[in-house]
Design a protein around this motif. Sequence first.
Motif, PDB file in Angstrom:
ATOM      1  N   GLY A 228     -19.644 -19.274 -50.316  1.00  0.00           N
ATOM      2  CA  GLY A 228     -20.008 -20.295 -49.341  1.00  0.00           C
ATOM      3  C   GLY A 228     -21.255 -21.075 -49.696  1.00  0.00           C
ATOM      4  N   LEU A 229     -22.088 -20.497 -50.532  1.00  0.00           N
ATOM      5  CA  LEU A 229     -23.294 -21.202 -50.960  1.00  0.00           C
ATOM      6  C   LEU A 229     -23.012 -22.217 -52.063  1.00  0.00           C
ATOM      7  CD1 LEU A 229     -25.795 -18.210 -50.967  1.00  0.00           C
ATOM      8  CD2 LEU A 229     -25.988 -20.279 -49.563  1.00  0.00           C
ATOM      9  N   ILE A 230     -21.940 -22.018 -52.812  1.00  0.00           N
ATOM     10  CA  ILE A 230     -21.673 -22.862 -53.979  1.00  0.00           C
ATOM     11  C   ILE A 230     -20.417 -23.719 -53.838  1.00  0.00           C
ATOM     12  CG2 ILE A 230     -21.167 -22.820 -56.459  1.00  0.00           C
ATOM     13  CD1 ILE A 230     -24.043 -22.036 -55.804  1.00  0.00           C
ATOM     14  N   LEU A 231     -19.302 -23.082 -53.517  1.00  0.00           N
ATOM     15  CA  LEU A 231     -18.009 -23.778 -53.588  1.00  0.00           C
ATOM     16  C   LEU A 231     -17.868 -25.012 -52.703  1.00  0.00           C
ATOM     17  CD1 LEU A 231     -15.524 -20.792 -54.024  1.00  0.00           C
ATOM     18  CD2 LEU A 231     -16.452 -22.345 -55.753  1.00  0.00           C
ATOM     19  N   PRO A 232     -18.342 -25.000 -51.453  1.00  0.00           N
ATOM     20  CA  PRO A 232     -18.155 -26.215 -50.649  1.00  0.00           C
ATOM     21  C   PRO A 232     -18.800 -27.456 -51.268  1.00  0.00           C
ATOM     22  CG  PRO A 232     -18.752 -24.384 -49.234  1.00  0.00           C
ATOM     23  CD  PRO A 232     -18.927 -23.916 -50.660  1.00  0.00           C
ATOM     24  N   ALA A 233     -19.944 -27.287 -51.878  1.00  0.00           N
ATOM     25  CA  ALA A 233     -20.620 -28.435 -52.491  1.00  0.00           C
ATOM     26  C   ALA A 233     -19.965 -28.823 -53.814  1.00  0.00           C
ATOM     27  CB  ALA A 233     -22.093 -28.125 -52.714  1.00  0.00           C
ATOM     28  N   VAL A 234     -19.617 -27.836 -54.618  1.00  0.00           N
ATOM     29  CA  VAL A 234     -19.015 -28.121 -55.919  1.00  0.00           C
ATOM     30  C   VAL A 234     -17.648 -28.777 -55.748  1.00  0.00           C
ATOM     31  CG1 VAL A 234     -18.043 -27.030 -57.989  1.00  0.00           C
ATOM     32  CG2 VAL A 234     -20.285 -26.331 -57.156  1.00  0.00           C
ATOM     33  N   LEU A 235     -16.868 -28.291 -54.799  1.00  0.00           N
ATOM     34  CA  LEU A 235     -15.526 -28.831 -54.580  1.00  0.00           C
ATOM     35  C   LEU A 235     -15.520 -30.027 -53.639  1.00  0.00           C
ATOM     36  CD1 LEU A 235     -13.603 -25.445 -54.187  1.00  0.00           C
ATOM     37  CD2 LEU A 235     -13.782 -26.901 -56.238  1.00  0.00           C
ATOM     38  N   ASP A 236     -16.677 -30.317 -53.054  1.00  0.00           N
ATOM     39  CA  ASP A 236     -16.836 -31.399 -52.080  1.00  0.00           C
ATOM     40  C   ASP A 236     -15.834 -31.267 -50.920  1.00  0.00           C
ATOM     41  OD1 ASP A 236     -18.158 -33.604 -51.055  1.00  0.00           O
ATOM     42  OD2 ASP A 236     -16.789 -35.038 -52.001  1.00  0.00           O
ATOM     43  N   ILE A 237     -15.686 -30.031 -50.469  1.00  0.00           N
ATOM     44  CA  ILE A 237     -14.844 -29.740 -49.310  1.00  0.00           C
ATOM     45  C   ILE A 237     -15.744 -29.071 -48.272  1.00  0.00           C
ATOM     46  CG2 ILE A 237     -12.864 -28.461 -48.431  1.00  0.00           C
ATOM     47  CD1 ILE A 237     -11.725 -28.568 -51.286  1.00  0.00           C
ATOM     48  N   GLY A 238     -16.191 -29.829 -47.312  1.00  0.00           N
ATOM     49  CA  GLY A 238     -17.069 -29.290 -46.272  1.00  0.00           C
ATOM     50  C   GLY A 238     -18.421 -28.837 -46.785  1.00  0.00           C
ATOM     51  N   PRO A 239     -19.134 -29.695 -47.532  1.00  0.00           N
ATOM     52  CA  PRO A 239     -20.412 -29.258 -48.102  1.00  0.00           C
ATOM     53  C   PRO A 239     -21.458 -28.857 -47.064  1.00  0.00           C
ATOM     54  CG  PRO A 239     -20.110 -31.621 -48.395  1.00  0.00           C
ATOM     55  CD  PRO A 239     -18.819 -31.077 -47.865  1.00  0.00           C
ATOM     56  N   THR A 240     -21.254 -29.233 -45.811  1.00  0.00           N
ATOM     57  CA  THR A 240     -22.181 -28.792 -44.764  1.00  0.00           C
ATOM     58  C   THR A 240     -22.148 -27.275 -44.601  1.00  0.00           C
ATOM     59  OG1 THR A 240     -21.853 -30.884 -43.631  1.00  0.00           O
ATOM     60  CG2 THR A 240     -22.802 -29.126 -42.338  1.00  0.00           C
ATOM     61  N   MET A 241     -21.097 -26.651 -45.118  1.00  0.00           N
ATOM     62  CA  MET A 241     -21.003 -25.187 -45.042  1.00  0.00           C
ATOM     63  C   MET A 241     -22.079 -24.498 -45.880  1.00  0.00           C
ATOM     64  SD  MET A 241     -18.894 -24.439 -42.793  1.00  0.00           S
ATOM     65  CE  MET A 241     -18.982 -22.686 -43.049  1.00  0.00           C
ATOM     66  N   VAL A 242     -22.649 -25.207 -46.849  1.00  0.00           N
ATOM     67  CA  VAL A 242     -23.706 -24.600 -47.680  1.00  0.00           C
ATOM     68  C   VAL A 242     -24.908 -24.207 -46.818  1.00  0.00           C
ATOM     69  CG1 VAL A 242     -25.333 -24.978 -49.567  1.00  0.00           C
ATOM     70  CG2 VAL A 242     -22.937 -25.688 -49.811  1.00  0.00           C
ATOM     71  N   PRO A 243     -25.525 -25.118 -46.061  1.00  0.00           N
ATOM     72  CA  PRO A 243     -26.654 -24.680 -45.235  1.00  0.00           C
ATOM     73  C   PRO A 243     -26.230 -23.754 -44.095  1.00  0.00           C
ATOM     74  CG  PRO A 243     -26.182 -27.007 -44.844  1.00  0.00           C
ATOM     75  CD  PRO A 243     -25.348 -26.577 -46.006  1.00  0.00           C
ATOM     76  N   VAL A 244     -25.003 -23.909 -43.601  1.00  0.00           N
ATOM     77  CA  VAL A 244     -24.520 -22.992 -42.564  1.00  0.00           C
ATOM     78  C   VAL A 244     -24.444 -21.577 -43.129  1.00  0.00           C
ATOM     79  CG1 VAL A 244     -22.537 -22.398 -41.109  1.00  0.00           C
ATOM     80  CG2 VAL A 244     -23.294 -24.781 -41.266  1.00  0.00           C
ATOM     81  N   THR A 245     -23.945 -21.457 -44.356  1.00  0.00           N
ATOM     82  CA  THR A 245     -23.902 -20.152 -45.016  1.00  0.00           C
ATOM     83  C   THR A 245     -25.311 -19.608 -45.223  1.00  0.00           C
ATOM     84  OG1 THR A 245     -21.846 -20.748 -46.131  1.00  0.00           O
ATOM     85  CG2 THR A 245     -23.089 -18.902 -47.050  1.00  0.00           C
ATOM     86  N   ALA A 246     -26.248 -20.477 -45.557  1.00  0.00           N
ATOM     87  CA  ALA A 246     -27.638 -20.043 -45.740  1.00  0.00           C
ATOM     88  C   ALA A 246     -28.234 -19.543 -44.423  1.00  0.00           C
ATOM     89  CB  ALA A 246     -28.475 -21.177 -46.327  1.00  0.00           C
TER      90      ALA A 246
END
Length: 127
Positions: free
Chosen positions: A61-79
């Motif tokens: 959740g820290l990497i894949l949403p941003a790398v795949l550009d699918i719901g990148p807001t999940m990165v800070p949510v995961t954090a």
Amino acid sequence: MNIALWIVTGLLAVVALVSGNIKMFTPKPELAQAPGGQWTATAGAGVVKTLGALEVLAAAGLILPAVLDIGPTMVPVTAVCWSMLMVGAMIVHIRDGEYKVITANVVYLLMAAFVVWGRFVLEPFAG
């Protein structure tokens, strides 16, 4: 700042992946003997493995949403979720008198807080 956020996020993901795999695949008696693993002696095997799985999911959740550009807001949510996990870990380690390992939890909490702040405020992903 974007590069710093990626570096910290990547390091946090590695920590989560390694820690999660250790919890999922190391026998519980062996974990209980490891530094910071005293808590596993009284926790059920399912609890330990579930926490390990959550940590592996956090790494993704820290990497894949941003790398795949699918719901990148999940990165800070995961954090944010990782931050809550670290607070819980600190409480358990304090309860068990494992004060030396709390330093690592604090560092991981600060790293996660940096990612939260950075990705929600400083350099949010364009969406």
